[in-house]
Design a protein around this motif. Sequence first.
Motif, PDB file in Angstrom:
ATOM      1  N   SER A 155      37.594  36.021  38.506  1.00  0.00           N
ATOM      2  CA  SER A 155      36.361  35.821  37.749  1.00  0.00           C
ATOM      3  C   SER A 155      35.826  34.410  37.938  1.00  0.00           C
ATOM      4  O   SER A 155      34.623  34.199  38.142  1.00  0.00           O
ATOM      5  CB  SER A 155      36.623  36.098  36.262  1.00  0.00           C
ATOM      6  N   PHE A 156      36.721  33.427  37.888  1.00  0.00           N
ATOM      7  CA  PHE A 156      36.301  32.034  38.073  1.00  0.00           C
ATOM      8  C   PHE A 156      35.758  31.807  39.479  1.00  0.00           C
ATOM      9  O   PHE A 156      34.706  31.173  39.662  1.00  0.00           O
ATOM     10  CB  PHE A 156      37.471  31.086  37.798  1.00  0.00           C
ATOM     11  N   LEU A 157      36.452  32.329  40.488  1.00  0.00           N
ATOM     12  CA  LEU A 157      36.009  32.150  41.876  1.00  0.00           C
ATOM     13  C   LEU A 157      34.633  32.768  42.102  1.00  0.00           C
ATOM     14  O   LEU A 157      33.773  32.190  42.782  1.00  0.00           O
ATOM     15  CB  LEU A 157      37.025  32.782  42.835  1.00  0.00           C
ATOM     16  N   LEU A 158      34.399  33.932  41.501  1.00  0.00           N
ATOM     17  CA  LEU A 158      33.099  34.582  41.635  1.00  0.00           C
ATOM     18  C   LEU A 158      32.018  33.842  40.857  1.00  0.00           C
ATOM     19  O   LEU A 158      30.865  33.782  41.288  1.00  0.00           O
ATOM     20  CB  LEU A 158      33.194  36.042  41.180  1.00  0.00           C
ATOM     21  N   ALA A 159      32.388  33.267  39.719  1.00  0.00           N
ATOM     22  CA  ALA A 159      31.411  32.512  38.918  1.00  0.00           C
ATOM     23  C   ALA A 159      30.916  31.283  39.677  1.00  0.00           C
ATOM     24  O   ALA A 159      29.725  30.941  39.607  1.00  0.00           O
ATOM     25  CB  ALA A 159      32.028  32.107  37.587  1.00  0.00           C
ATOM     26  N   VAL A 160      31.828  30.605  40.373  1.00  0.00           N
ATOM     27  CA  VAL A 160      31.449  29.377  41.088  1.00  0.00           C
ATOM     28  C   VAL A 160      31.209  29.628  42.579  1.00  0.00           C
ATOM     29  O   VAL A 160      30.976  28.695  43.341  1.00  0.00           O
ATOM     30  CB  VAL A 160      32.506  28.257  40.891  1.00  0.00           C
ATOM     31  N   LYS A 177      53.866  35.651  43.917  1.00  0.00           N
ATOM     32  CA  LYS A 177      53.398  36.972  43.484  1.00  0.00           C
ATOM     33  C   LYS A 177      51.939  36.899  43.034  1.00  0.00           C
ATOM     34  O   LYS A 177      51.141  37.800  43.343  1.00  0.00           O
ATOM     35  CB  LYS A 177      54.277  37.501  42.347  1.00  0.00           C
ATOM     36  N   LEU A 178      51.591  35.827  42.318  1.00  0.00           N
ATOM     37  CA  LEU A 178      50.206  35.662  41.870  1.00  0.00           C
ATOM     38  C   LEU A 178      49.275  35.470  43.070  1.00  0.00           C
ATOM     39  O   LEU A 178      48.177  36.042  43.115  1.00  0.00           O
ATOM     40  CB  LEU A 178      50.103  34.470  40.915  1.00  0.00           C
ATOM     41  N   ALA A 179      49.713  34.672  44.052  1.00  0.00           N
ATOM     42  CA  ALA A 179      48.920  34.470  45.270  1.00  0.00           C
ATOM     43  C   ALA A 179      48.679  35.800  45.980  1.00  0.00           C
ATOM     44  O   ALA A 179      47.563  36.084  46.451  1.00  0.00           O
ATOM     45  CB  ALA A 179      49.624  33.486  46.199  1.00  0.00           C
ATOM     46  N   ASP A 180      49.702  36.622  46.053  1.00  0.00           N
ATOM     47  CA  ASP A 180      49.604  37.938  46.689  1.00  0.00           C
ATOM     48  C   ASP A 180      48.587  38.811  45.964  1.00  0.00           C
ATOM     49  O   ASP A 180      47.738  39.470  46.590  1.00  0.00           O
ATOM     50  CB  ASP A 180      50.993  38.596  46.678  1.00  0.00           C
ATOM     51  N   LYS A 181      48.638  38.813  44.637  1.00  0.00           N
ATOM     52  CA  LYS A 181      47.714  39.636  43.838  1.00  0.00           C
ATOM     53  C   LYS A 181      46.272  39.171  44.021  1.00  0.00           C
ATOM     54  O   LYS A 181      45.357  40.000  44.185  1.00  0.00           O
ATOM     55  CB  LYS A 181      48.119  39.555  42.359  1.00  0.00           C
ATOM     56  N   ILE A 182      46.057  37.867  43.995  1.00  0.00           N
ATOM     57  CA  ILE A 182      44.698  37.331  44.182  1.00  0.00           C
ATOM     58  C   ILE A 182      44.176  37.685  45.567  1.00  0.00           C
ATOM     59  O   ILE A 182      43.018  38.107  45.722  1.00  0.00           O
ATOM     60  CB  ILE A 182      44.696  35.803  43.977  1.00  0.00           C
ATOM     61  N   HIS A 183      45.035  37.533  46.570  1.00  0.00           N
ATOM     62  CA  HIS A 183      44.665  37.857  47.950  1.00  0.00           C
ATOM     63  C   HIS A 183      44.245  39.326  48.064  1.00  0.00           C
ATOM     64  O   HIS A 183      43.218  39.650  48.693  1.00  0.00           O
ATOM     65  CB  HIS A 183      45.860  37.568  48.870  1.00  0.00           C
ATOM     66  N   ASN A 184      44.993  40.215  47.426  1.00  0.00           N
ATOM     67  CA  ASN A 184      44.678  41.647  47.469  1.00  0.00           C
ATOM     68  C   ASN A 184      43.369  41.965  46.753  1.00  0.00           C
ATOM     69  O   ASN A 184      42.571  42.789  47.222  1.00  0.00           O
ATOM     70  CB  ASN A 184      45.819  42.465  46.859  1.00  0.00           C
ATOM     71  N   LEU A 185      43.132  41.305  45.599  1.00  0.00           N
ATOM     72  CA  LEU A 185      41.894  41.547  44.846  1.00  0.00           C
ATOM     73  C   LEU A 185      40.673  41.040  45.615  1.00  0.00           C
ATOM     74  O   LEU A 185      39.608  41.669  45.587  1.00  0.00           O
ATOM     75  CB  LEU A 185      41.969  40.882  43.465  1.00  0.00           C
ATOM     76  N   ILE A 186      40.824  39.899  46.287  1.00  0.00           N
ATOM     77  CA  ILE A 186      39.718  39.377  47.099  1.00  0.00           C
ATOM     78  C   ILE A 186      39.392  40.353  48.226  1.00  0.00           C
ATOM     79  O   ILE A 186      38.215  40.640  48.498  1.00  0.00           O
ATOM     80  CB  ILE A 186      40.062  37.979  47.657  1.00  0.00           C
ATOM     81  N   ASN A 187      40.422  40.894  48.882  1.00  0.00           N
ATOM     82  CA  ASN A 187      40.203  41.873  49.950  1.00  0.00           C
ATOM     83  C   ASN A 187      39.567  43.154  49.414  1.00  0.00           C
ATOM     84  O   ASN A 187      38.677  43.744  50.046  1.00  0.00           O
ATOM     85  CB  ASN A 187      41.516  42.204  50.656  1.00  0.00           C
ATOM     86  N   LYS A 188      40.002  43.578  48.230  1.00  0.00           N
ATOM     87  CA  LYS A 188      39.472  44.798  47.613  1.00  0.00           C
ATOM     88  C   LYS A 188      37.990  44.642  47.280  1.00  0.00           C
ATOM     89  O   LYS A 188      37.209  45.586  47.411  1.00  0.00           O
ATOM     90  CB  LYS A 188      40.280  45.113  46.339  1.00  0.00           C
ATOM     91  N   GLU A 189      37.607  43.437  46.812  1.00  0.00           N
ATOM     92  CA  GLU A 189      36.209  43.168  46.441  1.00  0.00           C
ATOM     93  C   GLU A 189      35.555  42.246  47.466  1.00  0.00           C
ATOM     94  O   GLU A 189      34.776  41.358  47.121  1.00  0.00           O
ATOM     95  CB  GLU A 189      36.167  42.529  45.042  1.00  0.00           C
ATOM     96  N   SER A 190      35.845  42.480  48.747  1.00  0.00           N
ATOM     97  CA  SER A 190      35.373  41.559  49.792  1.00  0.00           C
ATOM     98  C   SER A 190      33.860  41.432  49.829  1.00  0.00           C
ATOM     99  O   SER A 190      33.320  40.377  50.172  1.00  0.00           O
ATOM    100  CB  SER A 190      35.892  42.018  51.160  1.00  0.00           C
ATOM    101  N   ASN A 191      33.146  42.494  49.426  1.00  0.00           N
ATOM    102  CA  ASN A 191      31.680  42.417  49.433  1.00  0.00           C
ATOM    103  C   ASN A 191      31.172  41.403  48.410  1.00  0.00           C
ATOM    104  O   ASN A 191      30.131  40.762  48.625  1.00  0.00           O
ATOM    105  CB  ASN A 191      31.072  43.797  49.154  1.00  0.00           C
ATOM    106  N   LEU A 192      31.906  41.229  47.308  1.00  0.00           N
ATOM    107  CA  LEU A 192      31.507  40.253  46.288  1.00  0.00           C
ATOM    108  C   LEU A 192      31.755  38.820  46.756  1.00  0.00           C
ATOM    109  O   LEU A 192      31.130  37.880  46.257  1.00  0.00           O
ATOM    110  CB  LEU A 192      32.263  40.495  44.976  1.00  0.00           C
ATOM    111  N   PHE A 193      32.676  38.653  47.686  1.00  0.00           N
ATOM    112  CA  PHE A 193      33.008  37.316  48.189  1.00  0.00           C
ATOM    113  C   PHE A 193      32.246  36.977  49.478  1.00  0.00           C
ATOM    114  O   PHE A 193      32.569  36.005  50.147  1.00  0.00           O
ATOM    115  CB  PHE A 193      34.518  37.193  48.429  1.00  0.00           C
ATOM    116  N   ASP A 194      31.239  37.775  49.778  1.00  0.00           N
ATOM    117  CA  ASP A 194      30.448  37.533  50.991  1.00  0.00           C
ATOM    118  C   ASP A 194      29.325  36.537  50.677  1.00  0.00           C
ATOM    119  O   ASP A 194      28.145  36.867  50.685  1.00  0.00           O
ATOM    120  CB  ASP A 194      29.868  38.849  51.509  1.00  0.00           C
TER     121      ASP A 194
END
Length: 555
Positions: A155-160, A177-194
């Motif tokens: 949420s923070f990364l998308l906000a900024v 483990k947290l890094a792995d989860k964040i990495h997976n969520l970024i890949n899952k929502e890759s269109n939002l991080f474009d």
Amino acid sequence: MIQSCGPGMKILLMDKETTAVVSTVYAQSEIMEKEVYLCDRLDNISNRESLRHLKCLTFLRPSQENIHLLAMELKSPMYGSYFLHWTNVISKSDVKRLAEADEQEVVREICELFADFIPLSPHCMISSIPVGPVFAEGDLLADGLTHNVASVIISFLLAVKKYPIIRYTEGSMPTQKLADKIHNLINKESNLFDFHGRNASRPVLLILDRRDDSLTPLLNQWTYQAMVHELLTIKNHRVSLANAPGIHKDFREVVLTPDNDTFYANNMYADFGAVGQSLRQLVEEFQAKAKTHQKVESIEDMKSFVENYPHFKQMSGTVSKHVAVVGELARLNEKYHLLEVSELEQELACHSNHSASLQKLKQLLDNNKIRDEDALRLVLLYALRYESHSNNDIVGLVSKLKSRGLSQENIDTVLKLLKFGGAKKRRSDLYGSDPVAVTKRLIKGMQGVENIYTQHTPWMKGIVEDLLKGRLREGAFPTFGMTRSSGASDMYRPSEVIVFILGGVTYAESLAIHNINRAENRLAAVVGGTTIHNMKSFLVEINAFNTKQKSHGNA
């Protein structure tokens, strides 16, 4: 969010977490200026009345509980139209569920406004989701907790609008483990991080483990904001003075926020002595203005008084509030001999002089004017520093705590701390045993220290400085999903750093980031954490870790 639904009377529906976010950022009077005449909780359905002439704004976390409650609300709508806003990514299945519930077609808008975090300052944030003790299972991080914390960071990364390279602490399973989860969520929502410029210089998200620095949360603090949190506790910018003797009823709870309090904004990072001087100047300025207001003899005087009265009233409230807060801090400082305690704390934190420190510590433990919690604090700092020293007297100091009448639970905390963040648990060089750290400390010592009570610098500060200079070792803080052969480099210099401390951040670390940004003359780094610690909250984390460890072992 308010602008999107146009003019007209509105109600704002929130949940427990978003209420904390909104109340941290805005005063209710500011919200009312935007035609939001009611603020309520979504789960307070039995106490809300139907007001069909109102527009309803919702600001909610996309949790299953909120989806269920909102679906029930839309089946029997209490308001004329609904504008739905979510703090994080909402699934298509949940949107479909809400659409099916909206039989009367009252929903006008649905959008994601990423805000699953509480902004404490322009460079510091914490999770809006109360995650509780993080390390309750030792080196295991519960799946639900991992998901919640990762959601906050996403949420923070998308906000900024940042698409980061992720680094974590080598050997720390929870941060990996947290890094792995964040990495997976970024890949899952890759269109939002474009984002535009996504392939430009990427910031680094650095995930640190609180157990690598158990020292910082144990220290008394002497800068205004950190000192208030240590002695009085700040919660969502609010401070309770209910236990302060002789406090006026209007100041039993006060709000400390730099956004609408110039004095606090100018002094939150100042040491306590400087705050006292600044407050004295403010009082003198107020007294001078008060005398001019007493002379209302002509029409011009009346006109001037009316024009200046709102500012005068605001200034009066600011003066009274900070006099109350600083007065209570001064009272506690004097009553509990905190200067004497803090001097030894800093010696234990920054210098290695075992015999002299042990002698001073025993003397203070015999002083019944020292608070029990400060006696415990000093023994914890000693144990953390000298646990491996051949002549340490941890057993003797624990015996002295017993003779002071401390509870067994508090006494047990000494050994619990060493299990939590002792030398065998830490991956950090907390006390600077490597040659580079020793050299840095010697140079700092030669330059001198302005204030003996603020000598300690959080371990995190050096890590962030090394990262900004491209000197942070890949071996100690690996890049997630990358090996040396695939291009990982110690020399990568990010333009921006986002630090997240799993297990909680402190105001001392927020100050360290502020000083880095001031030296860089830009917002080079921000810091976040699962919570904002003082010593009391940190001891809860330590005790939970050991309790679960024990029960897990027995099982």
